[in-house]
Structures are given as structure tokens and as C-alpha cells.
Design a protein around this motif. Structure first.
Motif, mmCIF file in Angstrom:
data_model
loop_
_atom_site.group_PDB
_atom_site.id
_atom_site.type_symbol
_atom_site.label_atom_id
_atom_site.label_comp_id
_atom_site.label_asym_id
_atom_site.label_seq_id
_atom_site.Cartn_x
_atom_site.Cartn_y
_atom_site.Cartn_z
ATOM 1 N N GLU A 1 0.716 -1.193 -0.055
ATOM 2 C CA GLU A 1 0.209 0.115 -0.080
ATOM 3 C C GLU A 1 0.771 1.368 0.259
ATOM 4 N N SER A 2 2.119 0.971 0.057
ATOM 5 C CA SER A 2 3.105 2.299 0.229
ATOM 6 C C SER A 2 4.285 1.899 -0.418
ATOM 7 N N PRO A 3 5.091 2.959 -0.823
ATOM 8 C CA PRO A 3 6.296 2.667 -1.594
ATOM 9 C C PRO A 3 7.365 1.867 -0.955
ATOM 10 N N GLU A 4 8.180 1.089 -1.639
ATOM 11 C CA GLU A 4 9.243 0.116 -1.038
ATOM 12 C C GLU A 4 10.209 1.011 -0.577
ATOM 13 N N GLY A 5 10.981 0.749 0.471
ATOM 14 C CA GLY A 5 12.125 1.351 0.954
ATOM 15 C C GLY A 5 12.886 0.704 2.179
ATOM 16 N N HIS A 6 13.375 1.549 2.880
ATOM 17 C CA HIS A 6 14.404 1.135 3.815
ATOM 18 C C HIS A 6 13.558 0.935 5.215
ATOM 19 N N ALA A 7 13.621 -0.472 5.781
ATOM 20 C CA ALA A 7 12.806 -0.880 6.685
ATOM 21 C C ALA A 7 11.338 -0.104 6.774
ATOM 22 N N ALA A 8 10.721 -0.273 5.528
ATOM 23 C CA ALA A 8 9.443 -0.021 5.133
ATOM 24 C C ALA A 8 8.369 -1.084 5.238
ATOM 25 N N GLU A 9 7.321 -0.632 4.705
ATOM 26 C CA GLU A 9 6.250 -1.648 4.377
ATOM 27 C C GLU A 9 6.766 -3.168 3.864
ATOM 28 N N ASP A 10 7.244 -3.017 2.852
ATOM 29 C CA ASP A 10 7.875 -4.005 2.107
ATOM 30 C C ASP A 10 8.879 -5.100 3.063
ATOM 31 N N GLU A 11 10.022 -4.585 3.463
ATOM 32 C CA GLU A 11 10.946 -5.005 4.100
ATOM 33 C C GLU A 11 10.462 -5.663 5.600
ATOM 34 N N THR A 12 9.565 -4.789 6.191
ATOM 35 C CA THR A 12 9.060 -5.125 7.599
ATOM 36 C C THR A 12 7.939 -6.276 7.512
ATOM 37 N N SER A 13 7.522 -6.334 6.319
ATOM 38 C CA SER A 13 6.323 -7.669 6.031
ATOM 39 C C SER A 13 7.090 -8.702 5.783
ATOM 40 N N GLU A 14 8.257 -8.813 5.172
ATOM 41 C CA GLU A 14 8.982 -9.951 4.896
ATOM 42 C C GLU A 14 9.768 -10.567 6.123
ATOM 43 N N LEU A 15 10.177 -9.489 6.990
ATOM 44 C CA LEU A 15 10.929 -10.186 8.070
ATOM 45 C C LEU A 15 9.723 -10.712 8.993
ATOM 46 N N MET A 16 8.685 -10.130 9.041
ATOM 47 C CA MET A 16 7.583 -10.478 9.730
ATOM 48 C C MET A 16 7.196 -12.057 9.502
ATOM 49 N N PHE A 17 7.208 -12.228 8.246
ATOM 50 C CA PHE A 17 6.902 -13.624 7.857
ATOM 51 C C PHE A 17 7.968 -14.642 8.011
ATOM 52 N N ILE A 18 9.122 -14.198 7.928
ATOM 53 C CA ILE A 18 9.983 -15.429 8.108
ATOM 54 C C ILE A 18 10.682 -15.690 9.499
ATOM 55 N N ARG A 19 11.017 -14.425 10.238
ATOM 56 C CA ARG A 19 11.231 -14.279 11.341
ATOM 57 C C ARG A 19 10.365 -13.318 12.435
ATOM 58 N N PRO A 20 9.289 -13.556 12.706
ATOM 59 C CA PRO A 20 8.367 -12.662 13.583
ATOM 60 C C PRO A 20 9.043 -12.176 14.705
ATOM 61 N N ASP A 21 9.992 -13.069 15.406
ATOM 62 C CA ASP A 21 10.727 -12.776 16.717
ATOM 63 C C ASP A 21 11.436 -11.522 16.742
ATOM 64 N N LEU A 22 11.821 -11.301 15.391
ATOM 65 C CA LEU A 22 12.695 -10.106 15.154
ATOM 66 C C LEU A 22 12.403 -8.901 14.770
ATOM 67 N N VAL A 23 10.844 -8.715 14.839
ATOM 68 C CA VAL A 23 10.130 -7.505 14.427
ATOM 69 C C VAL A 23 9.393 -7.163 15.750
ATOM 70 N N ASP A 24 9.482 -5.918 15.922
ATOM 71 C CA ASP A 24 8.642 -5.355 16.981
ATOM 72 C C ASP A 24 8.078 -4.218 16.429
ATOM 73 N N GLY B 1 10.063 5.044 4.675
ATOM 74 C CA GLY B 1 8.880 4.420 4.261
ATOM 75 C C GLY B 1 7.729 4.379 5.293
ATOM 76 N N ASP B 2 6.730 3.292 5.120
ATOM 77 C CA ASP B 2 5.932 3.362 6.324
ATOM 78 C C ASP B 2 5.714 1.787 6.719
ATOM 79 N N PRO B 3 6.500 1.415 7.799
ATOM 80 C CA PRO B 3 6.560 0.121 8.209
ATOM 81 C C PRO B 3 5.194 -0.132 8.952
ATOM 82 N N THR B 4 4.533 0.794 9.317
ATOM 83 C CA THR B 4 3.065 0.591 10.182
ATOM 84 C C THR B 4 2.105 -0.122 9.508
ATOM 85 N N LEU B 5 2.398 -0.158 7.769
ATOM 86 C CA LEU B 5 1.161 -0.885 7.147
ATOM 87 C C LEU B 5 1.902 -2.271 6.992
#
Ligand code: ZN
Length: 247
Positions: free
Chosen positions: A152-175, A206-210
Motif C-alpha cells: 500500500e506504500s512505496p518500497e524503502g528502507h525498513a518500510a512496509e515491504d521489508e518489515t512484512s518480509e521479516l515478519m513472515f520469516i522471523r516474526p521474533d525479530l520485528v517489534d 517508508g511506512d512500516p506501520t502498514l
């Protein structure tokens, strides 16, 4: 399961006869906002590389964890290597891989500033013989269509895309409770050591809250599929050139 570092010399001799392709992961160790792991740029492509090791015969090198993190040098947790060192390191590793008889090296890169350095290294390392380096900047080159649909928002550093990806493979590494939206737009590309905090506030663009685990799953699964396709293509001796259809 051809993880280069886990094979004996005898196993290596056998495994290397089964493939022309080697995968080299390059990442970085630097802050991603306050909400995700410092090693995100290594962890994500390493996850994909390990999947490749299970699903194909391609040989997977141990990841090179340090990158050019000049932009985030001022923040705690950054370990950065100079561009000159990285070009030499990448070129030496590539040359050594090719000396082992492989034809194709896929540089699965997880960190933006490494890309041009990989390119410089590849120019040196492919001067002799039938040698090809394919640089895959995985967060922009893979799963392009899926990203367009799910993000829903542009890709970026620690943004929606990267945060989502880490949430999927290592949810324990995202707060996710510590995620903040930040973005700085400039008409021109500004480079200044003195303005790094203004240009990269809180190490977020970017917007990691999304972010969500489901978005991450859709992107990562598609990225894995495309990477397997690339390896198969290389195993058939085809360099992935997209030719114009004949008119
Ligand atoms: Zn990153």
C-alpha cells in the motif's frame, strides 16, 4: 543440500559436478528503524538462498554479512566496510568461485549500496573464460508484480515491504509497536556526511506501520519461485536475456 560450507572436499567434488551455478549472498549490518533486526539485509536473502539449496543443485556460499553502510555509520549497531574493500572482496570471491569450475554466479544482494560494487567486482571477475555474474537485487528484482498488488506504500528502507518480509520469516525479530513512518523527499540526490540524519531519519524510509506477515508471505513465496526459475534457466545454459519478440 549443497551448502558449500557444510560439504567435505569429496562431497564438494561430487556436488560441483551436478551444477554450473553458485549463489553468493551479500548483505549489511545496520539499523532498520527501531523495530527490526540489524541483520535484516542478510537474514532475508539468506532465507531465500537456503530454500534454493534445498530445491536445486546450485551451490550456496556462506553469506558476506558486511556491506557499505556509510549512510547509517552514525547510528549504533552499524558495522560498515569501505567500498574499495568490498569491491576487492567480492572480486576475489567471484574469481575463486570461477576457478572452481563454475560458470554462473548469482549475487543475491540484500542491500542497495552493494549493487554498484558487485557490478565493479563482476567486471573484473568475468574477464576470462565463460563466466557470468547475475546481480539479483532481490527486494526490487523479484516478485515485482506481487509487490504492486499487495503493498500500500512505496518500497524503502525498513518500510512496509521489508518489515512484512521479516515478519513472515522471523516474526521474533520485528517489534511492530516501535515502527514509525518516515520519509524524506528531495528533488535532487543529495550526498553529505553532515546531513545523514536529516536524509535518513531514524534509519527508515517508508511506512512500516502498514506491514503484515501475510504481505511478506506473498512476496517471499513469489521471490522463491522466480529464483528457482532463474537457477533452472542457468542450469540449461541460458543467460536470462529478455529478447525483443521478432516482428
Ligand atoms: Zn534492509
Amino acid at each position: 543440500m549443497p551448502l558449500w560450507s557444510e560439504l567435505t572436499r569429496r562431497e564438494f567434488q561430487k556436488a560441483s559436478r551436478n551444477t554450473h551455478v553458485v549463489l553468493m549472498v551479500t548483505g549489511a549490518l545496520e539499523p532498520h528503524g527501531m523495530h527490526m533486526a540489524l541483520g535484516t539485509d542478510i537474514i532475508l536473502p539468506t532465507y531465500l538462498a537456503e530454500k534454493i539449496a534445498k530445491r536445486t543443485e546450485a551451490m550456496v556460499l556462506p553469506a558476506i554479512p558486511f556491506g557499505d553502510s556509510w549512510s547509517f555509520d552514525l547510528y549504533e549497531g552499524t558495522v560498515s566496510v569501505s567500498p574499495e574493500t568490498l569491491v576487492s572482496l567480492y572480486a576475489d570471491v567471484m574469481t575463486s568461485v570461477f576457478r572452481n569450475g563454475f560458470r554462473y554466479l548469482v549475487a543475491l544482494n540484500g542491500h542497495g549500496p552493494n549493487a554498484t560494487l558487485l557490478e565493479q567486482a563482476a567486471k573484473k571477475a568475468t574477464m576470462a573464460g565463460e563466466r557470468v555474474v547475475i546481480i539479483v537485487n532481490w527486494w526490487i528484482d523479484l516478485a515485482k508484480d506481487v509487490r504492486k498488488i499487495v503493498l500500500e506504500s512505496p518500497e524503502g528502507h525498513a518500510a512496509e515491504d521489508e518489515t512484512s518480509e521479516l515478519m513472515f520469516i522471523r516474526p521474533d525479530l520485528v517489534d511492530i509497536s516501535a515502527a514509525m513512518k518516515k520519509s524524506v523527499k528531495t528533488k535532487y540526490r543529495i550526498v553529505s556526511a553532515g546531513y545523514r540524519e536529516e536524509l535518513y531519519p531514524a534509519a527508515i524510509l517508508g511506512d512500516p506501520t502498514l506491514a503484515s506477515e501475510e504481505k511478506g508471505r506473498l512476496i517471499i513465496e513469489q521471490a522463491e519461485t522466480e529464483l528457482v526459475e532463474l537457477i533452472s534457466q542457468l542450469e540449461r545454459g541460458e543467460v536470462p536475456l529478455e529478447k525483443e519478440p521478432r516482428s
